[in-house]
Motif scaffolding. Sequence first.
Motif: not given
Length: 292
Positions: A21, A25, A28, A34, A36, A222, A226, A230
């Motif tokens: 991640a 992160s 972003w 973002i 992917l 995913f 994610f 977040i």
Amino acid sequence: MNVIQATLSGALIGGLYALMATGLSVTWGVLRVINLAHFGLILVGAYLTFQIAVSWQIDPILSLVVTVPALFVAGAAIQWLFDKLRLSEFNSLLVSFGLLSITIQVVSNIWSADFQRMPAEINPYATGSVTLGRLVFPVTTLMAFGLALLVVVGAHLVLRRTFAGRAMRAMAQDPAVAGAFGVDHRRLSVLLGGVVGATAALAGMVFALSNALTPETAYEWFGTVFAVVILGGIGEVVGTFASGILVGVLSGVVAAVWSPATAPFVLFSAIILALLLRPQGLFTVAGAGGVR
């Protein structure tokens, strides 16, 4: 004792989540992209680790000599493409999903959709473990936790202590003002994309050590990854590490106390509750902007 084992094992597995991640992160948070396609790079890193180890009959960790530079270039190229197209945040989501789908198809064409796993004689790490009393820790999870810690500490120090890191933080907060003070947005963004690609090589290598590989695995990452991004706070590298551990512990304890099938339900229910109460992320410092 089972709960203690599940808690500690979950924390170590959370290191892999954090390793996956962190790159997502940071891009972003800094570049407002973002990406992917990052999942695709992790998948390619895992398959390259498998292929190099099996074909050359070498220790899979040594595959990093090839995969890190290769995915650095791939990550930089993807970010160059994003900059060239001048994609908005939402459009980057769509384009990078397309790149991820293409990557998965290419991987499937090269290695097939069948499960692939390194044989034990090449990969002794899969069955290795460290025992402390009645507690047992797989070597692969210890490795994932250690690499995640190194990446997060390194990223935090670079962002806080170096000129390039301060330039990235300034770029994240106000690109126009940063550019007026001489920050080369494109050069820094391509460099950051390359570094993120290199972290994907690390994550792919660790994943390949302890798991069977299939192209569709990238889609399975995913939800959990994610959630880590977040909950940690977008661009918060230390928060990403902490949230990875939190997600790993929660999943491990629920699986041990209740059932493995219930773990996703409890995990995402907790995530929804956390986002309702603290939408900026559990580990975001109040009033802080940019990346940390």
